[in-house]
Structures are given as structure tokens and as C-alpha cells.
Design a protein around this motif. Structure first.
Motif, PDB file in Angstrom:
ATOM      1  N   PHE A  28       0.629  -1.233   0.070  1.00  0.00           N
ATOM      2  CA  PHE A  28       0.107   0.081   0.180  1.00  0.00           C
ATOM      3  C   PHE A  28       1.079   1.258   0.108  1.00  0.00           C
ATOM      4  O   PHE A  28       0.399   2.185  -0.580  1.00  0.00           O
ATOM      5  CB  PHE A  28      -0.967  -0.132   1.300  1.00  0.00           C
ATOM      6  CG  PHE A  28      -1.921   1.404   1.444  1.00  0.00           C
ATOM      7  CD1 PHE A  28      -1.652   2.057   2.449  1.00  0.00           C
ATOM      8  CD2 PHE A  28      -2.622   1.557   0.416  1.00  0.00           C
ATOM      9  CE1 PHE A  28      -2.041   3.209   2.635  1.00  0.00           C
ATOM     10  CE2 PHE A  28      -3.353   2.890   0.667  1.00  0.00           C
ATOM     11  CZ  PHE A  28      -3.050   3.577   1.853  1.00  0.00           C
ATOM     12  N   GLY A  29       2.051   1.192   0.720  1.00  0.00           N
ATOM     13  CA  GLY A  29       2.792   2.265   0.923  1.00  0.00           C
ATOM     14  C   GLY A  29       3.546   2.968  -0.716  1.00  0.00           C
ATOM     15  O   GLY A  29       3.833   4.157  -0.570  1.00  0.00           O
ATOM     16  N   VAL A  30       3.410   2.163  -1.648  1.00  0.00           N
ATOM     17  CA  VAL A  30       3.853   2.733  -3.049  1.00  0.00           C
ATOM     18  C   VAL A  30       2.876   3.351  -3.737  1.00  0.00           C
ATOM     19  O   VAL A  30       2.962   3.789  -4.914  1.00  0.00           O
ATOM     20  CB  VAL A  30       4.494   1.669  -3.585  1.00  0.00           C
ATOM     21  CG1 VAL A  30       5.795   1.181  -2.800  1.00  0.00           C
ATOM     22  CG2 VAL A  30       3.662   0.521  -3.945  1.00  0.00           C
ATOM     23  N   GLY A  51       0.281  11.302  -2.505  1.00  0.00           N
ATOM     24  CA  GLY A  51       1.108  10.437  -3.175  1.00  0.00           C
ATOM     25  C   GLY A  51       1.876   9.268  -2.005  1.00  0.00           C
ATOM     26  O   GLY A  51       1.880   9.813  -0.845  1.00  0.00           O
ATOM     27  N   TRP A  52       2.668   8.746  -2.418  1.00  0.00           N
ATOM     28  CA  TRP A  52       3.487   7.789  -1.644  1.00  0.00           C
ATOM     29  C   TRP A  52       4.375   8.381  -1.019  1.00  0.00           C
ATOM     30  O   TRP A  52       4.901   7.990   0.208  1.00  0.00           O
ATOM     31  CB  TRP A  52       3.879   6.533  -2.393  1.00  0.00           C
ATOM     32  CG  TRP A  52       4.818   6.945  -3.740  1.00  0.00           C
ATOM     33  CD1 TRP A  52       4.689   6.954  -4.584  1.00  0.00           C
ATOM     34  CD2 TRP A  52       6.345   6.669  -3.337  1.00  0.00           C
ATOM     35  NE1 TRP A  52       5.906   7.125  -5.422  1.00  0.00           N
ATOM     36  CE2 TRP A  52       7.008   6.890  -4.712  1.00  0.00           C
ATOM     37  CE3 TRP A  52       7.078   6.390  -2.260  1.00  0.00           C
ATOM     38  CZ2 TRP A  52       8.079   7.029  -4.875  1.00  0.00           C
ATOM     39  CZ3 TRP A  52       8.637   6.386  -2.371  1.00  0.00           C
ATOM     40  CH2 TRP A  52       9.132   6.739  -3.755  1.00  0.00           C
ATOM     41  N   THR A  76      -4.197   3.191   5.523  1.00  0.00           N
ATOM     42  CA  THR A  76      -5.260   3.789   5.545  1.00  0.00           C
ATOM     43  C   THR A  76      -4.884   5.252   5.166  1.00  0.00           C
ATOM     44  O   THR A  76      -4.098   5.731   5.492  1.00  0.00           O
ATOM     45  CB  THR A  76      -5.875   3.993   6.925  1.00  0.00           C
ATOM     46  OG1 THR A  76      -6.243   2.626   7.415  1.00  0.00           O
ATOM     47  CG2 THR A  76      -7.284   4.884   7.008  1.00  0.00           C
ATOM     48  N   VAL A  77      -5.828   5.721   4.211  1.00  0.00           N
ATOM     49  CA  VAL A  77      -5.848   7.227   3.713  1.00  0.00           C
ATOM     50  C   VAL A  77      -6.946   7.983   4.332  1.00  0.00           C
ATOM     51  O   VAL A  77      -8.295   7.242   4.060  1.00  0.00           O
ATOM     52  CB  VAL A  77      -5.875   7.376   2.577  1.00  0.00           C
ATOM     53  CG1 VAL A  77      -6.074   8.725   1.738  1.00  0.00           C
ATOM     54  CG2 VAL A  77      -4.262   6.856   1.870  1.00  0.00           C
ATOM     55  N   TYR A  78      -7.028   9.039   4.734  1.00  0.00           N
ATOM     56  CA  TYR A  78      -8.164   9.708   5.429  1.00  0.00           C
ATOM     57  C   TYR A  78      -8.529  10.930   4.687  1.00  0.00           C
ATOM     58  O   TYR A  78      -7.578  11.348   4.016  1.00  0.00           O
ATOM     59  CB  TYR A  78      -7.852  10.194   6.835  1.00  0.00           C
ATOM     60  CG  TYR A  78      -7.502   9.111   7.625  1.00  0.00           C
ATOM     61  CD1 TYR A  78      -6.137   8.825   8.085  1.00  0.00           C
ATOM     62  CD2 TYR A  78      -8.278   8.129   8.386  1.00  0.00           C
ATOM     63  CE1 TYR A  78      -5.804   7.881   9.028  1.00  0.00           C
ATOM     64  CE2 TYR A  78      -7.932   7.221   9.355  1.00  0.00           C
ATOM     65  CZ  TYR A  78      -6.722   7.029   9.389  1.00  0.00           C
ATOM     66  OH  TYR A  78      -6.248   5.875  10.268  1.00  0.00           O
ATOM     67  N   LEU A  79      -9.868  11.300   4.530  1.00  0.00           N
ATOM     68  CA  LEU A  79     -10.021  12.644   4.049  1.00  0.00           C
ATOM     69  C   LEU A  79     -11.058  13.425   5.155  1.00  0.00           C
ATOM     70  O   LEU A  79     -11.936  12.884   5.773  1.00  0.00           O
ATOM     71  CB  LEU A  79     -11.228  12.442   2.925  1.00  0.00           C
ATOM     72  CG  LEU A  79     -11.369  13.696   2.156  1.00  0.00           C
ATOM     73  CD1 LEU A  79     -10.127  14.424   1.528  1.00  0.00           C
ATOM     74  CD2 LEU A  79     -12.582  13.309   1.171  1.00  0.00           C
ATOM     75  N   ARG A  98      -0.405   3.049  -8.858  1.00  0.00           N
ATOM     76  CA  ARG A  98       0.867   3.308  -8.449  1.00  0.00           C
ATOM     77  C   ARG A  98       1.485   4.336  -9.206  1.00  0.00           C
ATOM     78  O   ARG A  98       2.596   4.949  -9.026  1.00  0.00           O
ATOM     79  CB  ARG A  98       1.686   1.903  -9.104  1.00  0.00           C
ATOM     80  CG  ARG A  98       1.584   0.714  -8.211  1.00  0.00           C
ATOM     81  CD  ARG A  98       2.411  -0.423  -8.805  1.00  0.00           C
ATOM     82  NE  ARG A  98       2.097  -1.524  -7.898  1.00  0.00           N
ATOM     83  CZ  ARG A  98       2.986  -1.984  -7.026  1.00  0.00           C
ATOM     84  NH1 ARG A  98       4.218  -1.241  -6.841  1.00  0.00           N
ATOM     85  NH2 ARG A  98       2.834  -3.181  -6.363  1.00  0.00           N
ATOM     86  N   ALA A  99       0.844   5.042 -10.475  1.00  0.00           N
ATOM     87  CA  ALA A  99       1.294   5.928 -11.257  1.00  0.00           C
ATOM     88  C   ALA A  99       0.618   7.197 -10.419  1.00  0.00           C
ATOM     89  O   ALA A  99      -0.562   7.178  -9.821  1.00  0.00           O
ATOM     90  CB  ALA A  99       0.839   5.817 -12.397  1.00  0.00           C
TER      91      ALA A  99
END
Length: 120
Positions: A28-30, A51-52, A76-79, A98-99
Motif C-alpha cells: 500500500f505504501g507505494v 502520493g506515496w 489507511t488514507v483519510y479525508l 501506482r502512477a
């Protein structure tokens, strides 16, 4: 990677709400992860992307009210959304690729969406 968005609900105008996008997979980190939204009868629109490397990019109209962040340890990504308005009512989707695609909707992976309803 599979994505699961959550955190939507019914709030009043002026309230704050935090959405979460949890991803499966150890890489996930990339990934670059974006949030999009789609209101009834409207096209899907870009909200924000992270972005990563933790660089961020926002839709101009939402800068200052919405903040995107990520916790790679939790996949996890938060908004974080504040001062919500009735026009923020929409289904919010997270997407990963990934891009670096920025505001482009051509992300490879999409979550199922979470509904945010803001009453005025």
C-alpha cells in the motif's frame, strides 16, 4: 489492492466528518491514493490525492476545507472534511494507482463508495 471506504453519514451544514479508506495488501505504501465524489445526476469529480511520498494535491474549490492524509502502518488514507455544505453531498470514493494520476479518473483500483449527506 482492494479498497474499503467508510465514515460517511448524515451531518448538518457546518459539521466536520472524516472518511477512511482502508486498503488490503502489503504494498500500500507505494500507491498514490485519491478521493473522488459523485453527486446525484453529476459526473464524478476529483477531491484530493496523496502520493506515496506524502505529497498532496487538492481540487481548488475544496482547498482549506478538506485535508487528505495517510497512515501506511494502518494501510489507511483519510479525508478530513470541515465546514461541510449541502453541495458536498455525494458518494465519496477512494482510488489507488501506482502512477501519479492527480485528478485523472483512470485509477486502477476503486473502493465501493461511502455516502455523505449534508443537510442545510
Amino acid at each position: 489492492v482492494q479498497l474499503q471506504a467508510s465514515g460517511g453519514g448524515l451531518v448538518q451544514a457546518g459539521d466536520s466528518l472524516r472518511l477512511s479508506c482502508v486498503a488490503s495488501g502489503r504494498t500500500f505504501g507505494v500507491y498514490n491514493v485519491g478521493w473522488f465524489r459523485q453527486a446525484p445526476g453529476k459526473e464524478r469529480e476529483f477531491v484530493a490525492v496523496i502520493g506515496w511520498t506524502d505529497n498532496t494535491y487538492y481540487a481548488d474549490s475544496l482547498k482549506g476545507r478538506f485535508t487528505i492524509s495517510r497512515d501506511n502502518a494502518k494501510n489507511t488514507v483519510y479525508l478530513q472534511m470541515k465546514s461541510l455544505k449541502a453541495e458536498d453531498t455525494a458518494v465519496y470514493y477512494c482510488a489507488a494507482d501506482r502512477a501519479w494520476l492527480g485528478a485523472n479518473v483512470r485509477y486502477d483500483h476503486w473502493g465501493q463508495g461511502t455516502l455523505v449527506t449534508v443537510s442545510s
